[in-house]
Design a protein around this motif. Structure first.
Motif, PDB file in Angstrom:
ATOM      1  N   ALA A  48       0.850  -1.184   0.000  1.00 20.40           N
ATOM      2  CA  ALA A  48       0.000   0.000   0.000  1.00 20.40           C
ATOM      3  C   ALA A  48       0.890   1.240   0.000  1.00 20.40           C
ATOM      4  O   ALA A  48       1.245   1.753   1.064  1.00 20.40           O
ATOM      5  N   PRO A  49       1.274   1.718  -1.188  1.00 18.63           N
ATOM      6  CA  PRO A  49       2.242   2.816  -1.275  1.00 18.63           C
ATOM      7  C   PRO A  49       1.632   4.198  -0.997  1.00 18.63           C
ATOM      8  O   PRO A  49       1.787   5.131  -1.780  1.00 18.63           O
ATOM      9  N   ASP A  50       0.946   4.319   0.128  1.00 24.05           N
ATOM     10  CA  ASP A  50       0.353   5.588   0.538  1.00 24.05           C
ATOM     11  C   ASP A  50       0.819   5.922   1.955  1.00 24.05           C
ATOM     12  O   ASP A  50       1.350   5.072   2.668  1.00 24.05           O
ATOM     13  N   THR A  68      -7.131  -1.838   4.733  1.00 21.37           N
ATOM     14  CA  THR A  68      -5.928  -1.926   3.896  1.00 21.37           C
ATOM     15  C   THR A  68      -4.707  -2.251   4.747  1.00 21.37           C
ATOM     16  O   THR A  68      -3.872  -3.085   4.380  1.00 21.37           O
ATOM     17  N   TRP A  69      -4.583  -1.578   5.878  1.00 15.66           N
ATOM     18  CA  TRP A  69      -3.484  -1.850   6.821  1.00 15.66           C
ATOM     19  C   TRP A  69      -3.455  -3.343   7.163  1.00 15.66           C
ATOM     20  O   TRP A  69      -2.410  -3.992   7.083  1.00 15.66           O
ATOM     21  N   ASN A  70      -4.600  -3.874   7.544  1.00 16.23           N
ATOM     22  CA  ASN A  70      -4.674  -5.288   7.913  1.00 16.23           C
ATOM     23  C   ASN A  70      -4.369  -6.206   6.744  1.00 16.23           C
ATOM     24  O   ASN A  70      -3.692  -7.226   6.902  1.00 16.23           O
ATOM     25  N   THR A  90       5.331   6.270   4.017  1.00 20.19           N
ATOM     26  CA  THR A  90       4.552   5.635   2.953  1.00 20.19           C
ATOM     27  C   THR A  90       4.899   4.152   2.880  1.00 20.19           C
ATOM     28  O   THR A  90       6.044   3.755   3.071  1.00 20.19           O
ATOM     29  N   ASN A  91       3.891   3.337   2.640  1.00 22.58           N
ATOM     30  CA  ASN A  91       4.050   1.884   2.536  1.00 22.58           C
ATOM     31  C   ASN A  91       4.497   1.255   3.854  1.00 22.58           C
ATOM     32  O   ASN A  91       5.080   0.167   3.858  1.00 22.58           O
ATOM     33  N   PHE A  92       4.223   1.909   4.959  1.00 22.65           N
ATOM     34  CA  PHE A  92       4.742   1.463   6.248  1.00 22.65           C
ATOM     35  C   PHE A  92       4.334   0.039   6.629  1.00 22.65           C
ATOM     36  O   PHE A  92       5.187  -0.741   7.063  1.00 22.65           O
ATOM     37  N   PRO A  93       3.067  -0.366   6.509  1.00 21.29           N
ATOM     38  CA  PRO A  93       2.729  -1.735   6.920  1.00 21.29           C
ATOM     39  C   PRO A  93       3.447  -2.798   6.094  1.00 21.29           C
ATOM     40  O   PRO A  93       3.724  -3.889   6.600  1.00 21.29           O
ATOM     41  N   TYR A  94       3.796  -2.468   4.865  1.00 23.52           N
ATOM     42  CA  TYR A  94       4.538  -3.419   4.028  1.00 23.52           C
ATOM     43  C   TYR A  94       5.934  -3.637   4.609  1.00 23.52           C
ATOM     44  O   TYR A  94       6.404  -4.775   4.713  1.00 23.52           O
ATOM     45  N   PHE A  95       6.604  -2.555   5.001  1.00 23.15           N
ATOM     46  CA  PHE A  95       7.936  -2.684   5.595  1.00 23.15           C
ATOM     47  C   PHE A  95       7.878  -3.486   6.891  1.00 23.15           C
ATOM     48  O   PHE A  95       8.738  -4.331   7.158  1.00 23.15           O
ATOM     49  N   VAL A  96       6.872  -3.213   7.707  1.00 17.89           N
ATOM     50  CA  VAL A  96       6.711  -3.946   8.963  1.00 17.89           C
ATOM     51  C   VAL A  96       6.499  -5.430   8.691  1.00 17.89           C
ATOM     52  O   VAL A  96       7.119  -6.299   9.326  1.00 17.89           O
ATOM     53  N   ALA A  97       5.618  -5.731   7.742  1.00 21.82           N
ATOM     54  CA  ALA A  97       5.311  -7.126   7.434  1.00 21.82           C
ATOM     55  C   ALA A  97       6.532  -7.856   6.892  1.00 21.82           C
ATOM     56  O   ALA A  97       6.802  -9.004   7.274  1.00 21.82           O
TER      57      ALA A  97
END
Length: 246
Positions: free
Chosen positions: A99-101, A110-112, A157-164
């Motif tokens: 999610a590049p926002d 979306t976060w989930n 931006t795209n923070f949950p992707y980096f965390v995951a």
């Protein structure tokens, strides 16, 4: 490129109807594997990939629908593969939304979804695959990460992707340790920008994104029988990208 002999192996690549997953799946078909083309909603695309896999040398090919974030769905898709192709010997955990926002602009759904598809999906599929791998005393699990996630790469931006993806790499190391006595290896391939990416930065390492072939080469290495002592590793396919440079 030449790959390992997978003619007696059943391979599942999650999210293999399109993109990187498709190319990794077809790379195992080139090695004679029995291939399970997984999809969530792209049934027609998955069927085309299965047909191409057969044409390229897969000893068998099937399509399988499933939601990797749902335990019952994961159990069902593995059961279907086991019934038709046999137990999964090679699992490539490729599914993962992004999610590049800006994080504050993301809907909670979306976060989930980003966390669940990347991290929970990797966990659920690996957990379901492991009992048969342990019994067979053979298994290869390859997780798809993201370059520099191990360094704590972060952005609004795209923070949950980096965390995951950081979680995926932690999970990779943990699972490698937990399977070290079972003749199973667990490793990760972490690209930066790939040729099919939706967005490209102004400057790319070596003047280009990673090609699919750049990702297939480490996949072949991790699947090679001679790589049985290599586990818990993360191979970054980033062309020498250094995000922390100043």
């Amino acid at each position: 490129m030449d790959g390992p002999d997978l003619s007696d192996r059943t391979v599942l690549v999650t999210g293999s109807a399109k993109g990187v997953g498709r190319e990794l799946l077809l790379a195992t078909a080139d090695c004679g594997a029995k291939t399970a083309v997984h999809y969530h909603t792209s049934a027609d695309a998955a069927r085309e990939v299965a047909d191409e896999a057969t044409a390229r040398g897969a000893s068998e090919a099937m399509t399988i629908q499933g939601d990797v974030t749902d335990p019952e769905s994961v159990d069902g898709l593995f059961a279907a593969i086991e019934s038709e192709l046999g137990a999964v010997d090679v699992l490539v955990n490729n599914v993962g939304d992004f999610a590049p926002d800006h994080w504050a602009d993301l809907e909670f759904e979306t976060w989930n979804r980003v966390l669940e598809t990347n991290l929970n999906g990797t966990y659920l599929c690996s957990k379901r695959a492991l009992p048969a791998m342990r019994e067979a005393e053979y298994g290869r699990i390859v997780n798809v990460g993201y370059a520099s996630s191990e360094k704590g790469l972060v952005s609004p931006t795209n923070f949950p992707y980096f965390v995951a993806k950081a979680g995926v790499l932690m999970f990779t190391r943990m699972l490698a340790n937990d399977t070290q006595d079972d003749e199973i290896t667990v490793n990760a391939i972490s690209p930066y920008v790939v040729e099919n990416s939706d967005e490209f930065p102004e400057e790319l390492p070596r003047g280009r994104p990673a090609s699919f072939e750049d990702l297939i080469q480490p996949l072949y290495f991790f699947l090679d029988p001679e790589s049985g002592y290599v586990s818990g590793e993360n191979l970054e396919v980033d062309g020498g990208w250094l995000p922390e440079s100043v």
